[in-house]
Design a protein around this motif. Sequence first.
Motif, PDB file in Angstrom:
ATOM      1  N   GLU A 364      28.473   7.582  30.502  1.00  0.00           N
ATOM      2  CA  GLU A 364      28.971   7.912  31.833  1.00  0.00           C
ATOM      3  C   GLU A 364      30.237   8.742  31.680  1.00  0.00           C
ATOM      4  OE1 GLU A 364      30.441   4.565  34.015  1.00  0.00           O
ATOM      5  OE2 GLU A 364      30.897   3.456  32.197  1.00  0.00           O
ATOM      6  N   SER A 365      30.635   9.437  32.733  1.00  0.00           N
ATOM      7  CA  SER A 365      31.857  10.233  32.716  1.00  0.00           C
ATOM      8  C   SER A 365      32.925   9.503  33.491  1.00  0.00           C
ATOM      9  CB  SER A 365      31.601  11.620  33.326  1.00  0.00           C
ATOM     10  OG  SER A 365      30.652  12.339  32.553  1.00  0.00           O
ATOM     11  N   MET A 367      37.369   9.441  34.494  1.00  0.00           N
ATOM     12  CA  MET A 367      38.731   9.968  34.431  1.00  0.00           C
ATOM     13  C   MET A 367      39.629   8.926  33.777  1.00  0.00           C
ATOM     14  SD  MET A 367      38.669  13.024  35.724  1.00  0.00           S
ATOM     15  CE  MET A 367      40.412  13.377  35.997  1.00  0.00           C
ATOM     16  N   CYS A 417      38.916  14.069  32.158  1.00  0.00           N
ATOM     17  CA  CYS A 417      37.566  13.522  32.271  1.00  0.00           C
ATOM     18  C   CYS A 417      36.961  13.338  30.885  1.00  0.00           C
ATOM     19  CB  CYS A 417      36.687  14.449  33.104  1.00  0.00           C
ATOM     20  SG  CYS A 417      34.977  13.874  33.238  1.00  0.00           S
ATOM     21  N   ARG A 419      33.656  12.813  29.073  1.00  0.00           N
ATOM     22  CA  ARG A 419      32.238  12.993  29.393  1.00  0.00           C
ATOM     23  C   ARG A 419      31.346  12.199  28.436  1.00  0.00           C
ATOM     24  NH1 ARG A 419      31.114  16.013  33.382  1.00  0.00           N
ATOM     25  NH2 ARG A 419      32.528  17.626  34.164  1.00  0.00           N
ATOM     26  N   ASP A 435      37.026  17.310  29.887  1.00  0.00           N
ATOM     27  CA  ASP A 435      37.131  18.283  30.972  1.00  0.00           C
ATOM     28  C   ASP A 435      38.336  17.908  31.802  1.00  0.00           C
ATOM     29  OD1 ASP A 435      36.600  20.438  32.559  1.00  0.00           O
ATOM     30  OD2 ASP A 435      34.460  20.005  32.670  1.00  0.00           O
ATOM     31  N   CYS A 438      36.002  15.255  36.439  1.00  0.00           N
ATOM     32  CA  CYS A 438      34.611  14.845  36.330  1.00  0.00           C
ATOM     33  C   CYS A 438      33.807  15.384  37.525  1.00  0.00           C
ATOM     34  CB  CYS A 438      34.496  13.334  36.294  1.00  0.00           C
ATOM     35  SG  CYS A 438      35.225  12.605  34.788  1.00  0.00           S
TER      36      CYS A 438
END
Length: 438
Positions: A364-365, A367, A417, A419, A435, A438
């Motif tokens: 799952e992604s 923060m 984020c 990932r 990233d 997200c």
Amino acid sequence: MLAASISPLLAGCGPEAPPCNDTEVTSSIRDLVAQAHDDHLKDLQVQSKDIAAIALETPTVTAYDEKLKVRSCKVTFTVQASADKVKAMNQYMAAITSPLVGVLDSLNPFAALTNPQGTPLQKAKAEVAQFQVWNHGPQASPDPIRKSLTYQVQKEEGKSNFYVTTNVNVSGTVPYMRVIVLADAFAKEQAKRQAKETEANAKKQAEVDRLSASGKWRKVVYILDWREPDNAKGRCHERGLVCFRGRDNVNETDAFHYQLDASKVDARGMNALDVAYRVNQPVCLVGVQKTQDPAVFTAKGYSTFRNDKGEAVDCLPGTENSDWGALVAQTKKEEAAVTAAAGTGAAPAAASRAPAPAPSSGPESLMSLITKYEPCGEEAVCLHTGKGNVVWMQASMMRRMDYALLDKAISSKTPVCLRDLTRTDAKNFAADGLDSAC
């Protein structure tokens, strides 16, 4: 024109002035010529007799005043340095007036403001220019410099003694001598510097020989590129080698070629070496040995494992006495255990050198606030979160922009984020990418 007027006394014993070619007269003239040059060499702390030979050619009388007992004479004096000194002088003048020296001099345009006398380089160039203008050419001739000189032998009024008077024209000859002195000093300084470099290189080579013969030489190298030696007999991959060029540190200018047995570098290892190259991180070469080519070295093994300071752990002081073969075998055993655990879903034993945790939950992604990151294995980067968790990422998956993103997020205390995040145990995770959101 430079000139010197001198009037030393000359003892006489008769009513007539001594002839122009009298031994005592000509000896006095040589002394006067030498003194005129010495006066212009005081700042260099040398005397003309140590630089060039001064000689007189056939003194002749030009007039005689019977009433005043004054004999007028003329002579040609010569100044000539040895062939070796003239050769060194010409080499020095060519070097000091080369375009490269001019470029270096121009890098300091305010030197004249801070030093009214100019820099040593500027003063040296001025000395050379003065001679070359007089000489009408950039190079000195090995032939002697000839100059005409007039002098008088005159009776001292009311006495039986006589004295010699003359004006010595030293234009050309003084700059000639001064440049010879500067050239000699330059040559000595160059020789001294070369001797130091030779001594340093000899010590360095002796240390290379000692380390190479020990069989325990471990060397930190920063991979510069994957270039093969210019004189290589065939391509490296065709000879079963992995070749690259490296430096001892990131600021080093000298680079050497290194060769590894390709059979000892699997795909994962090659990827780790490539990552070290791309992020300019050190690699530890083990069992380094010299070859017949002084620019090429071989290595029995390598390590890309680094600590939180970015140091190549297996090249730290004292590690040269560890059993490299056993260390590699243990690392491969741990990697095999991790791989097997990933296939069965079992929880493997912790691998301290190459953590590659197997995921136990779906990706799952998320923060998350990152507080710091550090190397945590040969090919791993560990991210520490604000909640005390550790997120493992493959170094090969980290891009330069990812490191920049982390640096900015840590300094600004903003989340990033993570990932495809998967849990590996109670507090540890693995992520496949980064990233800004997200």
